[in-house]
Design a protein around this motif. Structure first.
Motif, PDB file in Angstrom:
ATOM      1  N   ILE A 195      21.153 -18.015 -87.653  1.00 11.08           N
ATOM      2  CA  ILE A 195      20.779 -19.144 -88.503  1.00 11.08           C
ATOM      3  C   ILE A 195      21.396 -20.441 -87.967  1.00 11.08           C
ATOM      4  CG2 ILE A 195      21.005 -20.128 -90.813  1.00 11.08           C
ATOM      5  CD1 ILE A 195      20.893 -17.275 -91.918  1.00 11.08           C
ATOM      6  N   GLU A 196      22.616 -20.344 -87.475  1.00 14.92           N
ATOM      7  CA  GLU A 196      23.292 -21.519 -86.924  1.00 14.92           C
ATOM      8  C   GLU A 196      22.725 -21.932 -85.576  1.00 14.92           C
ATOM      9  OE1 GLU A 196      27.392 -20.506 -86.749  1.00 14.92           O
ATOM     10  OE2 GLU A 196      27.734 -20.794 -88.903  1.00 14.92           O
ATOM     11  N   GLY A 197      21.929 -21.055 -84.963  1.00 16.01           N
ATOM     12  CA  GLY A 197      21.400 -21.353 -83.642  1.00 16.01           C
ATOM     13  C   GLY A 197      22.409 -21.131 -82.540  1.00 16.01           C
ATOM     14  N   ARG A 199      11.755 -16.601 -74.500  1.00 18.82           N
ATOM     15  CA  ARG A 199      12.649 -17.397 -75.331  1.00 18.82           C
ATOM     16  C   ARG A 199      14.014 -16.725 -75.301  1.00 18.82           C
ATOM     17  NH1 ARG A 199      11.175 -22.203 -76.000  1.00 18.82           N
ATOM     18  NH2 ARG A 199      12.565 -22.344 -77.796  1.00 18.82           N
ATOM     19  N   PRO A 200      14.950 -17.252 -74.514  1.00 18.88           N
ATOM     20  CA  PRO A 200      16.239 -16.571 -74.307  1.00 18.88           C
ATOM     21  C   PRO A 200      16.981 -16.234 -75.592  1.00 18.88           C
ATOM     22  CG  PRO A 200      15.986 -18.419 -72.795  1.00 18.88           C
ATOM     23  CD  PRO A 200      14.847 -18.508 -73.756  1.00 18.88           C
ATOM     24  N   PHE A 201      16.946 -17.135 -76.577  1.00 21.87           N
ATOM     25  CA  PHE A 201      17.686 -16.900 -77.823  1.00 21.87           C
ATOM     26  C   PHE A 201      17.094 -15.724 -78.593  1.00 21.87           C
ATOM     27  CE2 PHE A 201      18.868 -17.966 -82.271  1.00 21.87           C
ATOM     28  CZ  PHE A 201      20.239 -17.970 -82.105  1.00 21.87           C
ATOM     29  N   ILE A 202      15.768 -15.687 -78.691  1.00 20.25           N
ATOM     30  CA  ILE A 202      15.109 -14.570 -79.383  1.00 20.25           C
ATOM     31  C   ILE A 202      15.352 -13.282 -78.621  1.00 20.25           C
ATOM     32  CG2 ILE A 202      12.903 -13.634 -80.151  1.00 20.25           C
ATOM     33  CD1 ILE A 202      11.901 -16.449 -80.558  1.00 20.25           C
ATOM     34  N   ARG A 203      15.224 -13.332 -77.325  1.00 23.10           N
ATOM     35  CA  ARG A 203      15.410 -12.132 -76.491  1.00 23.10           C
ATOM     36  C   ARG A 203      16.811 -11.562 -76.657  1.00 23.10           C
ATOM     37  NH1 ARG A 203      14.482 -11.968 -69.936  1.00 23.10           N
ATOM     38  NH2 ARG A 203      14.314  -9.716 -69.721  1.00 23.10           N
ATOM     39  N   SER A 230      24.011 -25.003 -75.154  1.00 25.63           N
ATOM     40  CA  SER A 230      23.079 -26.030 -75.596  1.00 25.63           C
ATOM     41  C   SER A 230      22.232 -25.498 -76.736  1.00 25.63           C
ATOM     42  CB  SER A 230      22.181 -26.451 -74.429  1.00 25.63           C
ATOM     43  OG  SER A 230      21.192 -27.344 -74.874  1.00 25.63           O
ATOM     44  N   LYS A 231      22.147 -26.270 -77.826  1.00 25.57           N
ATOM     45  CA  LYS A 231      21.360 -25.863 -78.978  1.00 25.57           C
ATOM     46  C   LYS A 231      20.052 -26.643 -79.052  1.00 25.57           C
ATOM     47  CE  LYS A 231      23.445 -25.630 -82.869  1.00 25.57           C
ATOM     48  NZ  LYS A 231      24.252 -26.024 -84.030  1.00 25.57           N
ATOM     49  N   GLN A 232      19.833 -27.545 -78.102  1.00 22.16           N
ATOM     50  CA  GLN A 232      18.676 -28.407 -78.186  1.00 22.16           C
ATOM     51  C   GLN A 232      17.373 -27.627 -78.024  1.00 22.16           C
ATOM     52  OE1 GLN A 232      19.363 -31.456 -75.297  1.00 22.16           O
ATOM     53  NE2 GLN A 232      21.013 -32.414 -76.455  1.00 22.16           N
ATOM     54  N   ASP A 233      17.388 -26.590 -77.201  1.00 21.63           N
ATOM     55  CA  ASP A 233      16.157 -25.846 -76.958  1.00 21.63           C
ATOM     56  C   ASP A 233      15.987 -24.677 -77.915  1.00 21.63           C
ATOM     57  OD1 ASP A 233      18.310 -24.505 -75.948  1.00 21.63           O
ATOM     58  OD2 ASP A 233      17.253 -23.712 -74.202  1.00 21.63           O
ATOM     59  N   ILE A 234      16.864 -24.526 -78.898  1.00 20.88           N
ATOM     60  CA  ILE A 234      16.755 -23.454 -79.893  1.00 20.88           C
ATOM     61  C   ILE A 234      16.093 -24.047 -81.133  1.00 20.88           C
ATOM     62  CG2 ILE A 234      18.002 -21.804 -81.316  1.00 20.88           C
ATOM     63  CD1 ILE A 234      20.174 -21.726 -79.200  1.00 20.88           C
ATOM     64  N   THR A 235      14.843 -23.705 -81.341  1.00 19.49           N
ATOM     65  CA  THR A 235      14.063 -24.276 -82.437  1.00 19.49           C
ATOM     66  C   THR A 235      14.283 -23.498 -83.726  1.00 19.49           C
ATOM     67  OG1 THR A 235      12.129 -22.911 -81.954  1.00 19.49           O
ATOM     68  CG2 THR A 235      12.337 -24.993 -80.755  1.00 19.49           C
ATOM     69  N   LEU A 236      13.726 -24.056 -84.817  1.00 19.60           N
ATOM     70  CA  LEU A 236      13.797 -23.368 -86.106  1.00 19.60           C
ATOM     71  C   LEU A 236      13.039 -22.046 -86.050  1.00 19.60           C
ATOM     72  CD1 LEU A 236      14.627 -23.408 -89.091  1.00 19.60           C
ATOM     73  CD2 LEU A 236      12.516 -24.667 -89.582  1.00 19.60           C
ATOM     74  N   LEU A 237      11.930 -22.022 -85.322  1.00 23.40           N
ATOM     75  CA  LEU A 237      11.177 -20.782 -85.165  1.00 23.40           C
ATOM     76  C   LEU A 237      12.003 -19.729 -84.437  1.00 23.40           C
ATOM     77  CD1 LEU A 237       8.525 -19.222 -85.470  1.00 23.40           C
ATOM     78  CD2 LEU A 237       7.776 -20.231 -83.297  1.00 23.40           C
TER      79      LEU A 237
END
Length: 204
Positions: free
Chosen positions: A182-184, A122-126, A40-47
């Motif tokens: 960048i693509e999230g 933030r799982p993506f940043i982590r 899911s990319k919905q919870d991955i923000t630009l930040l």
């Protein structure tokens, strides 16, 4: 002419190596695309995406210090000129302040990797921070191993070929991870990303 010939041979072999790495990266990318529907990319923000790029400066500077400075002078002048205007001042600062890498490393660990981190999870940043830290450790280990080799081998044709291969491996891996950030999307670097996933699961 005898001294110039090995440089052209090195450049040719480096291009072939980079082409092979690019082909493998493309295969990995197509493999990821098949399973991208599960993420899911919905919870991955630009930040999240911008923040996930920043940690990769650490392994990039480490790779340029360990391998780039030795081989880039043998590349075409335009490439060396671009390097001097962009990355070289950062690499010089990085080399003259060796303690900075460890300070940044432990700050990243404290802020993003620990289970009791003061920053909201933030799982993506982590994921990307941990992956960048692992790439930094791998680059440091490869650099220390390469420097431990006899100087006669390091300055020989085979040593320069090995240095070129390691340099392009480091560079292509980091570029791939940054593009995915960048693509999230989560990068799927063989072995490395799997180790990051296991580490995150152990902390969860």
């Amino acid at each position: 002419m005898i001294n110039i010939l090995p440089l052209w041979l090195i450049v040719t072999l480096t291009i072939l190596t980079f082409a092979l790495i690019s082909f493998l990266a493309y295969k990995v990318y197509t493999y990821i695309a098949e399973f991208s529907g599960n993420e899911s990319k919905q919870d991955i923000t630009l930040l999240d995406r911008c923040s996930s790029i920043l940690p990769y400066w650490l392994p990039l500077l480490e790779g340029l210090q360990n391998f780039g400075q030795q081989i880039l002078p043998d590349y075409p002048f335009s490439l060396m000129s671009f390097y001097k205007k962009t990355f070289m001042p950062l690499v010089v600062f990085y080399v003259t302040h060796p303690e900075l890498a460890f300070i940044v490393f432990f700050i990243l660990y404290y802020l993003f990797v620990r289970t009791k981190s003061p920053i909201p999870d933030r799982p993506f940043i982590r994921f990307n921070v941990l992956q960048a830290m692992l790439l930094f450790l791998i680059n440091s280990l490869l650099g220390a191993t390469f420097r431990a080799l006899p100087i006669e081998f390091r300055m020989s044709l085979y040593g320069l070929m090995l240095c070129n291969t390691l340099f392009w491996f480091v560079l292509s891996t980091i570029i791939y991870a940054v593009v995915k950030s960048i693509e999230g999307r989560y990068a799927k670097i063989p072995v490395i990303s799997q180790a990051v996933r296991i580490q995150i699961d152990n902390y969860s």
